[in-house]
Write an enzyme that holds these catalytic residues in place. Structure first.
Site, PDB file in Angstrom:
ATOM      1  N   GLY D 154      19.406  -7.705   7.807  1.00 43.56           N
ATOM      2  CA  GLY D 154      19.159  -8.686   7.728  1.00 43.56           C
ATOM      3  C   GLY D 154      20.433  -9.756   8.502  1.00 43.56           C
ATOM      4  N   CYS D 155      20.076 -11.105   8.774  1.00 40.23           N
ATOM      5  CA  CYS D 155      20.964 -12.061   9.327  1.00 40.23           C
ATOM      6  C   CYS D 155      21.499 -12.683   7.989  1.00 40.23           C
ATOM      7  CB  CYS D 155      20.771 -13.264   9.697  1.00 40.23           C
ATOM      8  SG  CYS D 155      19.083 -13.859   9.048  1.00 40.23           S
ATOM      9  N   PHE D 156      21.236 -13.436   6.625  1.00 40.57           N
ATOM     10  CA  PHE D 156      21.693 -13.365   5.471  1.00 40.57           C
ATOM     11  C   PHE D 156      21.938 -12.230   4.947  1.00 40.57           C
ATOM     12  CE2 PHE D 156      18.588 -17.108   5.218  1.00 40.57           C
ATOM     13  CZ  PHE D 156      19.445 -17.653   5.356  1.00 40.57           C
ATOM     14  N   THR D 158      23.974  -9.928   5.772  1.00 41.39           N
ATOM     15  CA  THR D 158      25.067  -9.411   6.290  1.00 41.39           C
ATOM     16  C   THR D 158      25.809 -10.069   5.852  1.00 41.39           C
ATOM     17  OG1 THR D 158      24.149  -8.618   8.693  1.00 41.39           O
ATOM     18  CG2 THR D 158      26.364  -9.517   9.323  1.00 41.39           C
ATOM     19  N   ALA D 159      26.343 -11.282   6.024  1.00 36.13           N
ATOM     20  CA  ALA D 159      27.169 -13.268   5.943  1.00 36.13           C
ATOM     21  C   ALA D 159      27.421 -12.032   4.402  1.00 36.13           C
ATOM     22  CB  ALA D 159      26.757 -14.009   5.842  1.00 36.13           C
TER      23      ALA D 159
END
Lengths: 346, 346, 346, 346
Positions: D154-156, D158-159
């Site tokens: 997921g995007c969150f 990943t960060a």
């Protein structure tokens, strides 16, 4: 330093909880001549306004069902309802409140055929269309003061007509020459989500839409009375505000100074029109949240064309603010009552 | 699926670290025919580009002082420098690289007097003004292929001319009738802070500026060749993108379909022009980061006026992208070399 | 439906024409207990406010030079001046108006050494620092009602302290555990252009800045009184609004409901605090243009940590609005006088 | 200066026309090792991509029905489909292409029960969940190189994971202490309109949402492996970009320099990680449109807490870009193939 006048206390109703309706509530809750305020909603009845808008979470403002209109005596009823819905509500309730101010397009066209062409919906009964007073406040006819039904103008027509009517009424605008290039914030599209108002599609984007076929183009034409108008609205990535840049050919050569004098004379004493000195131009942020219309103008070097720019807050002067202004005029109140809030800047 | 051609390897220099210069670096670092890339800066010499732009923090791109131009053989030199500075650099370096592509306004006017009126600065020597080729790529003259000096068009003129030149060149645009209502993102104003580009002033705001007196209005007039043009630029709250809405009277009545055919014919085979079918209109976001120009058009019902809309990314087709396109045309490379990156959407 | 109280009429002065000063003028011009309003500016004296802000173009509000303070009797003087400038003005004028409300950081630290470390400037005289009352209105001490000098809190501290003080004052916040992750609109940086507030750099960007070294971090620590605070402010692409997300360890396990009850009790009767029910969270747009602070909270499943979120308009509750609130409290006026304007939504 | 490697030519399919799917197309059309690209869509089959996105109006990219997957040999199939839909597609097609890279959440949890709790939907078959390789590229296991199924993070997560995993893997992060305060652009919510992504509601607004109950919080916890994580996502008014500000307690005191060295060592040689020097911090605009993750860090003065900030483009490193990176790693291509495009700035 707030304004207050003795004696008049109005009982007011508002139908609708879209952006226009809620903006009415914002203005009316601080209006010095509003004694009672009742809110109605078909879809949200039973809730409080604070459940629909977080901005109102502290407020005790119940949303009543439409049938509750039966029970309360109202002096004014504002309809911030979609077209079609307004037609039905007016047909049913006309004459019960002293005046209905309708913010939809249902009563803006005296000619039902024009309405039906642009709104693709049956027009209201002819007698009502003929009775309705078009409430472009700065040019409202004397009948406004005893109107039972006020058709509040569209947001684009408000800006476009305030920009061009001084020329048209003076017979100085060549028929068929008017071009209205409009830039609007997204709130004009209302609160219903769609791809066209989806943040990721609108942000960092400018786009024309409904070129030549927007309903407001027809409304501008009818009330400008200077032949066909080329109306091109554009969506820009901001929430509030309309800037209209209107171009027209002049019947006789004029300088910028001539234009300025004409407009100064036309709008003398009108509290919401701020006419800008030649060389300065309006911007939407300078009117944000207020009922002002800022107007700037310039003539071409040869004096044959004029450019007139007008900036309004589409939800205030372009909708709820002008509706309140119409209420004030209707009841003989100070035109600015309840509308003295300053622009929010920045 | 990337594009690659054999054999040509150019040595390229870029002067300037504003948004235009950096956009050049973005495009040139992935250009298949660029073998060497050297960056120069007067104010930032000694730093790396990554110290000036966080987006480049990983890059090994030193900024050389201008004197270093002495030491390197270059095929192309791009000047992304302010007007005035470009004039001096061209005067000094003309003929050393095979071609200089200047992104400033210094060499766009063959008539120095026009330049001086609008830029309030001494014009470049007449011989250089006459030698410069105006690089509106889709209408570039054959001389471009051997030019020593290319004047890259302004951002507004690029969009406005691509919108109106097909009509003007066909003799169909009534002289003096053109109106260019332009909406631009803020990056066109460059990277130097000012109140006019201060976030809190620009955000949630639309405003016209430099009405009738913008330098790009003069540039549009000169290259459109159809008499005076009413040019009204507007600043809108976005970073990239220009949308031009151009209005003109037609010498003979045309339908929207007629217009479409004329434009289709004019732009046949031009890889960056995307002509939209009648009823659809361009938007800036659809070209973001790319060299495309999207064009939509419509005629009034009586066929007497046309509205042509063009959308570009002001930093690409309106500046760095077109400059690279000019380089490609100058050296006989595929017109799209280094410019195949898709728009960034959303 | 507007609020009005008999009898008190204040003579008020405002120094400064930045965003904070102008916001004060917006609020004070509609304040029911302000009889006179005088504006002062060092840099803009001689102009009218309408020449500095287009939003005020219709207003007759002259900007007087500072020396004119000599000539007028004032009850309240607001200083919306930079730090350093405030120190000098207070030193000179203290005692002349009944109260000075200073919006800068000059009088927020009782310990001048802390001030000097963070502001890198000489602190005000110790006697004045000790006399100043820190005007976090919801927690203001009784001395506020007779204060000669009120230090209006910073925007971040206002939000952070309102979020965490109920816990800290109850001894429930573990010392040293507080983290304040703040997101602010750009107007907090004032009206002076800089690269950091340049539209093209800020738009479509989120970035932390001054991590652990922001002056407001020190202010939060001093007034929270719960040991070191990890303060990380972030700039987000909007004009107005601060959202603080504060994290802290609890001395004893608490449920979300426990937290809610604590806050409900702490803020009972405070008109500007809107405490949100568990499961709902604040957002900046819901308070835009108003003096509200919206607070939401949640405990972790194990009850060992709390997250408290607070949203304010940085220019209202975070600056001018709280300053007016302090004036109201100082003079025994209704706390909400002049602050009843609803949030502007959307 | 473009990158090219000999010999590998992949046949690639993409299912889905949301923002993630289209971003895949943007990247894959310029990927040097993609020979064939086929697009599939359930809802839009029969159209061309240019009918769905104006940005692609020039492209010849037909959208095939899902059944067409039967007919083509593919090396890689990307699923940019909603959860649930991905589960079905994987179940049906696993093993046919050499590898399926799924961008949904369907295969990110090895434990189906966790999936079902957060996604409120039946989990995929256990064997598939166990087979799937979690494709956080910088920490991908050796099995990735022969995986039949890659679960793209997921995007969150990943960060957040790139921010915290170096600490967690080194055993330096105190279990249960991690706080992830995330700020995301709106494109992460996809292209389906809703009130939560309606321009007028999002613009000029910051708001937390799904506090403690966001699916990505669970994903972060599982892969961080350091106990419960307090995850608070916030929506900010921009289109692209995520900034994560992660807070954690250190098992032993560390200086900022210690942190820097740890991260430098962990990410040595990883082409997309840009580690910022102490005192500088990441911002989303610096990675816009690119696959970079920018990481900045700082320790508290007492060395007991760390703050690590990470910025990504949610649609690139947080979705499509990382998916391409995983394809590269899977097939032994250069990790950066097709991902060399520079950030778009400004």
């Amino acid at each position: 330093m707030s304004e207050e006048v003795e004696g008049v206390g109005l009982r007011v109703g508002v139908v609708g909880t879209g952006y226009g309706g809620t903006e009415l509530v914002r203005l009316l809750t601080s209006h010095p001549h509003v004694d009672e305020l009742h809110l109605y909603s078909e879809s949200q009845a039973g809730k409080g306004l604070g459940e629909v808008y977080a901005a109102w979470r502290d407020a005790d403002l119940p949303l009543l069902p439409l049938e509750a209109l039966e029970e309360t005596e109202l002096d004014v009823l504002f309809l911030a309802t979609p077209h079609g819905a307004s037609r039905e509500l007016v047909t049913r309730w006309i004459g019960r409140p002293q005046v209905i101010v309708d913010l939809s397009g249902d009563f803006r066209f005296r000619d039902g055929a024009v309405y039906e062409r642009f709104y693709r919906m049956p027009a209201a009964p002819r007698s009502l269309l003929e009775e309705a007073v078009y409430g472009l406040a700065e040019f409202a006819p004397p009948e406004l003061s005893r109107a039972r039904l006020v058709a509040n103008p569209g947001c684009f027509p408000t800006a476009a007509l305030l920009a061009l009517l001084p020329l048209a009424k003076a017979g100085l605008l060549r028929p068929g020459s008017a071009i209205v290039d409009a830039k609007t914030g997204v709130s004009g599209a209302g609160r219903s989500p769609s791809l066209a108002t989806h943040f990721s599609e609108v942000n960092e984007n400018v786009r024309p839409y409904n070129v030549f076929v927007h309903r407001h183009g027809a409304e501008i034409e009818v009330y400008l009375g200077a032949g066909p108008v080329s109306f091109v609205p554009h969506l820009v990535p901001m929430t509030r505000g309309i800037l209209v840049t209107a171009y027209g050919e002049l019947v006789e050569p004029m300088t910028t100074e001539d234009l300025f004098e004409l407009y100064r004379h036309t709008y003398a004493g009108r509290p919401f029109v701020r006419l800008l000195r030649p060389g300065t131009y309006p911007e939407t942020k300078a009117v944000q949240g207020s009922n002002f219309v800022d107007i700037g103008l310039i003539a071409t070097a040869d004096g044959r064309k004029a450019v007139v720019m007008a900036a309004i807050d589409n939800l205030v002067k372009g909708a709820a603010g002008q509706a309140v202004q119409n209420m004030n005029l209707r009841f003989g109140l100070p035109e600015t009552a309840g509308l003295v809030g300053r622009p929010l800047y920045p």
